[in-house]
Design a protein around this motif. Structure first.
Motif, PDB file in Angstrom:
ATOM      1  N   ASP A 177     -31.860 -22.712  91.841  1.00 30.64           N
ATOM      2  CA  ASP A 177     -31.164 -21.290  91.806  1.00 30.64           C
ATOM      3  C   ASP A 177     -29.713 -21.637  91.410  1.00 30.64           C
ATOM      4  OD1 ASP A 177     -33.662 -20.499  92.698  1.00 30.64           O
ATOM      5  OD2 ASP A 177     -32.987 -20.249  94.734  1.00 30.64           O
ATOM      6  N   GLY A 178     -29.432 -22.513  90.541  1.00 33.05           N
ATOM      7  CA  GLY A 178     -28.297 -22.456  89.885  1.00 33.05           C
ATOM      8  C   GLY A 178     -27.206 -23.539  90.678  1.00 33.05           C
ATOM      9  N   ILE A 179     -27.617 -24.027  91.669  1.00 34.90           N
ATOM     10  CA  ILE A 179     -26.971 -24.802  92.603  1.00 34.90           C
ATOM     11  C   ILE A 179     -27.319 -26.290  92.817  1.00 34.90           C
ATOM     12  CG2 ILE A 179     -26.101 -24.939  95.121  1.00 34.90           C
ATOM     13  CD1 ILE A 179     -26.790 -22.136  95.660  1.00 34.90           C
ATOM     14  N   VAL A 180     -26.381 -27.237  92.704  1.00 31.32           N
ATOM     15  CA  VAL A 180     -26.545 -28.647  92.522  1.00 31.32           C
ATOM     16  C   VAL A 180     -26.411 -29.280  94.087  1.00 31.32           C
ATOM     17  CG1 VAL A 180     -25.928 -30.875  91.835  1.00 31.32           C
ATOM     18  CG2 VAL A 180     -26.085 -28.937  90.281  1.00 31.32           C
ATOM     19  N   TYR A 181     -27.417 -29.915  94.785  1.00 33.89           N
ATOM     20  CA  TYR A 181     -27.143 -30.384  95.816  1.00 33.89           C
ATOM     21  C   TYR A 181     -27.088 -31.875  95.982  1.00 33.89           C
ATOM     22  CZ  TYR A 181     -28.688 -25.827  97.598  1.00 33.89           C
ATOM     23  OH  TYR A 181     -28.868 -24.314  97.658  1.00 33.89           O
ATOM     24  N   LEU A 182     -26.207 -32.530  96.647  1.00 32.80           N
ATOM     25  CA  LEU A 182     -26.102 -34.174  96.744  1.00 32.80           C
ATOM     26  C   LEU A 182     -26.202 -34.234  98.454  1.00 32.80           C
ATOM     27  CD1 LEU A 182     -23.079 -34.925  94.452  1.00 32.80           C
ATOM     28  CD2 LEU A 182     -25.506 -34.851  93.901  1.00 32.80           C
ATOM     29  N   LEU A 183     -27.098 -34.989  98.656  1.00 32.80           N
ATOM     30  CA  LEU A 183     -27.527 -35.265 100.264  1.00 32.80           C
ATOM     31  C   LEU A 183     -27.672 -36.754 100.375  1.00 32.80           C
ATOM     32  CD1 LEU A 183     -29.556 -32.553  99.417  1.00 32.80           C
ATOM     33  CD2 LEU A 183     -29.212 -32.341 101.763  1.00 32.80           C
ATOM     34  N   THR A 184     -27.025 -37.109 101.462  1.00 32.87           N
ATOM     35  CA  THR A 184     -27.294 -38.514 101.662  1.00 32.87           C
ATOM     36  C   THR A 184     -28.314 -38.851 102.474  1.00 32.87           C
ATOM     37  OG1 THR A 184     -26.064 -38.671 103.885  1.00 32.87           O
ATOM     38  CG2 THR A 184     -24.925 -39.036 101.654  1.00 32.87           C
ATOM     39  N   LEU A 185     -29.146 -40.410 102.384  1.00 30.14           N
ATOM     40  CA  LEU A 185     -30.231 -40.759 103.420  1.00 30.14           C
ATOM     41  C   LEU A 185     -29.831 -42.149 103.585  1.00 30.14           C
ATOM     42  CD1 LEU A 185     -33.257 -41.443 101.318  1.00 30.14           C
ATOM     43  CD2 LEU A 185     -31.582 -39.840 100.277  1.00 30.14           C
ATOM     44  N   ASP A 196     -19.372 -23.126  88.710  1.00 29.54           N
ATOM     45  CA  ASP A 196     -17.824 -23.458  88.973  1.00 29.54           C
ATOM     46  C   ASP A 196     -17.298 -24.638  88.838  1.00 29.54           C
ATOM     47  OD1 ASP A 196     -17.650 -20.883  89.883  1.00 29.54           O
ATOM     48  OD2 ASP A 196     -17.658 -21.105  92.199  1.00 29.54           O
ATOM     49  N   PHE A 197     -18.323 -25.739  88.796  1.00 31.72           N
ATOM     50  CA  PHE A 197     -17.891 -27.236  88.690  1.00 31.72           C
ATOM     51  C   PHE A 197     -18.686 -27.933  87.521  1.00 31.72           C
ATOM     52  CE2 PHE A 197     -17.564 -26.055  93.091  1.00 31.72           C
ATOM     53  CZ  PHE A 197     -16.240 -26.310  93.312  1.00 31.72           C
ATOM     54  N   SER A 198     -17.971 -28.756  86.781  1.00 34.95           N
ATOM     55  CA  SER A 198     -18.553 -29.335  85.874  1.00 34.95           C
ATOM     56  C   SER A 198     -19.513 -30.843  86.343  1.00 34.95           C
ATOM     57  CB  SER A 198     -17.571 -30.022  84.656  1.00 34.95           C
ATOM     58  OG  SER A 198     -16.730 -31.202  85.454  1.00 34.95           O
ATOM     59  N   ASP A 199     -20.204 -31.282  85.607  1.00 29.60           N
ATOM     60  CA  ASP A 199     -21.022 -32.508  85.880  1.00 29.60           C
ATOM     61  C   ASP A 199     -20.071 -33.548  86.506  1.00 29.60           C
ATOM     62  OD1 ASP A 199     -23.267 -31.220  85.458  1.00 29.60           O
ATOM     63  OD2 ASP A 199     -23.733 -32.264  83.438  1.00 29.60           O
ATOM     64  N   LYS A 200     -18.944 -33.817  85.770  1.00 28.33           N
ATOM     65  CA  LYS A 200     -18.012 -34.932  86.014  1.00 28.33           C
ATOM     66  C   LYS A 200     -17.394 -34.569  87.517  1.00 28.33           C
ATOM     67  CE  LYS A 200     -13.905 -37.419  84.500  1.00 28.33           C
ATOM     68  NZ  LYS A 200     -12.976 -37.602  83.488  1.00 28.33           N
ATOM     69  N   GLU A 201     -16.956 -33.391  87.714  1.00 24.55           N
ATOM     70  CA  GLU A 201     -16.159 -32.853  88.907  1.00 24.55           C
ATOM     71  C   GLU A 201     -17.189 -33.152  90.069  1.00 24.55           C
ATOM     72  OE1 GLU A 201     -13.213 -29.309  87.486  1.00 24.55           O
ATOM     73  OE2 GLU A 201     -15.410 -28.716  87.961  1.00 24.55           O
ATOM     74  N   MET A 202     -18.407 -32.590  89.782  1.00 19.55           N
ATOM     75  CA  MET A 202     -19.674 -32.775  90.928  1.00 19.55           C
ATOM     76  C   MET A 202     -19.587 -34.322  91.229  1.00 19.55           C
ATOM     77  SD  MET A 202     -22.291 -29.615  90.460  1.00 19.55           S
ATOM     78  CE  MET A 202     -22.473 -29.861  88.663  1.00 19.55           C
ATOM     79  N   MET A 203     -19.874 -35.008  90.237  1.00 17.61           N
ATOM     80  CA  MET A 203     -20.085 -36.517  90.478  1.00 17.61           C
ATOM     81  C   MET A 203     -18.986 -37.283  91.062  1.00 17.61           C
ATOM     82  SD  MET A 203     -23.107 -37.531  89.781  1.00 17.61           S
ATOM     83  CE  MET A 203     -23.351 -35.802  90.503  1.00 17.61           C
ATOM     84  N   ASN A 204     -17.476 -36.832  90.800  1.00 14.14           N
ATOM     85  CA  ASN A 204     -16.499 -37.243  91.492  1.00 14.14           C
ATOM     86  C   ASN A 204     -16.548 -36.988  92.897  1.00 14.14           C
ATOM     87  OD1 ASN A 204     -15.380 -38.546  89.201  1.00 14.14           O
ATOM     88  ND2 ASN A 204     -13.775 -36.817  88.647  1.00 14.14           N
TER      89      ASN A 204
END
Length: 371
Positions: free
Chosen positions: A214-222, A256-264
């Motif tokens: 739904d237009g939201i990127v999630y980053l989660l650790t394991l 709100d955030f670019s791919d680069k900003e999210m990866m940083n």
């Protein structure tokens, strides 16, 4: 008197503490030493192991005045005439899973234990020795006693089993745990899109999974939760199983955030995942951490599970413990300072964020108003 000889030395998994056994011609000791980077934060911790000569009648003050390891007085020693010197080939070190405490073994039997929680309080530093049969009012050495009378036996047994499991090249532990976490995340956020290893080829295996919904990127650790965090046992005592394991997460609105900003920001989260063990610290609800990887005006994050208001995530237990999923929410300098104005003020910051309808999803927003 002879100079002490080091019989064994072994660092913990991240090289933050060193376990050492030394003996001279009078006495043998077990020590935990902090690494050079942590010497200003933590002090060495001693554990007497055995006298090699007849025990003194009173506290060995003379040795301490000479800067030498003291012998244990006769009233607290089960071998008043002394024992034979330790043989280095028969010694082994077992680190507790947190990496802040350890035991020394001799022919697979416990000689001494320095628990992790003794590292954090100079006034209540305690060690346990198998050959100690009593302690003075102010002494920091306690009898290990027999099995069934001291929880240290179970702690060391658990650690031995833990390291054996993870050193077994045929073990499926990681693949099973990995699958459980991915399924839990996919159940809430859809199919795994990308998988990034973040362990740098060091144990334990850790990764970040990327998901989108739904237009939201999630980053989660394991994998972070494989190790219990330092400090927590001291702070929470019998409640520590509910607080000592964690995973981390971030969520971003793609608008709100670019791919680069999210990866940083994901890179920052990757480094944070190992911080408790690299710095011998812990992370929990309401903690704030500064970062140069954030997008202005944000300069820190606050960790919280309370901010999450998305679909239920059925995280697996790890070694019978609850795993806390802490979402990293970017905050400004003023917001961070508000979180530090008094003890536990991080909780007040979270309450204010919730009052202003902020949640786990990071968004570019105006700074919170403060009166």
């Amino acid at each position: 008197m002879s100079e002490p000889v080091m019989l064994i030395e072994q660092a913990n998994n991240r090289g933050t503490l060193y376990a050492v056994v030394e003996q001279d011609d009078r006495v043998a000791y077990f020590y935990l030493y902090p690494s050079e980077l942590l010497t200003s934060k933590y002090s060495p911790r001693p554990c007497w192991l055995r006298n090699l000569m007849p025990a003194p009648a009173k506290k060995d003050v003379a040795a301490m005045k000479e800067g030498m390891a003291p012998m244990l007085e006769v009233a607290f020693c089960n071998h008043p005439q002394g024992k034979e010197p330790l043989e280095k080939e028969r010694l082994a070190i077992v680190w507790l899973e947190e990496g802040d405490g350890a035991a020394v073994m001799y022919d697979d039997e416990i000689l001494g234990v320095i628990p992790g929680w003794s590292l954090y309080n100079e006034e209540h530093s305690v060690a346990y020795a198998a050959d100690c049969i009593g302690a003075g009012d102010t002494d920091r050495l306690m009898p290990l006693g027999k099995r069934g009378t001291n929880a240290m036996y179970d702690r060391v047994d658990q650690a031995i089993a833990f390291w054996k499991e993870w050193s077994d090249e045929t073990s499926q532990t990681w693949s099973i745990l990995q699958d459980k976490f991915i399924k839990a995340y996919e159940g809430a956020f859809g199919p795994l899109q990308q998988y990034y290893a973040i362990d740098g080829d060091q144990w334990p295996p850790m990764a970040i999974g990327k998901f989108e919904k739904d237009g939201i990127v999630y980053l989660l650790t394991l994998g972070v939760s494989i190790r219990p965090m330092p400090w927590v046992e001291l702070l929470y005592n019998e409640r520590s199983p509910g607080f000592r394991r964690m995973e981390l997460a971030m969520a971003f609105r793609k608008d709100d955030f670019s791919d680069k900003e999210m990866m940083n920001m994901g890179s920052f989260m990757s480094g944070l995942a190992d911080r408790p063990w690299k710095q011998v610290t812990w992370l929990g609800e309401g903690h704030t951490v500064k970062s140069d990887e954030l997008v202005a005006p944000f300069e820190s994050v606050v960790l919280s599970s309370a901010l999450y208001n998305g679909p239920e995530i059925q995280l697996p237990e790890v070694y019978g413990d609850k795993v806390n999923l802490y979402w990293l929410s970017p905050i400004t300098k003023l917001e961070r300072e508000y979180a530090h104005v008094r003890p536990n003020a991080g909780y007040y910051l979270l309450e204010k964020m919730i009052e202003h309808n902020l949640n786990h999803v990071a968004a570019k927003r105006p700074e919170l108003p403060f009166e």
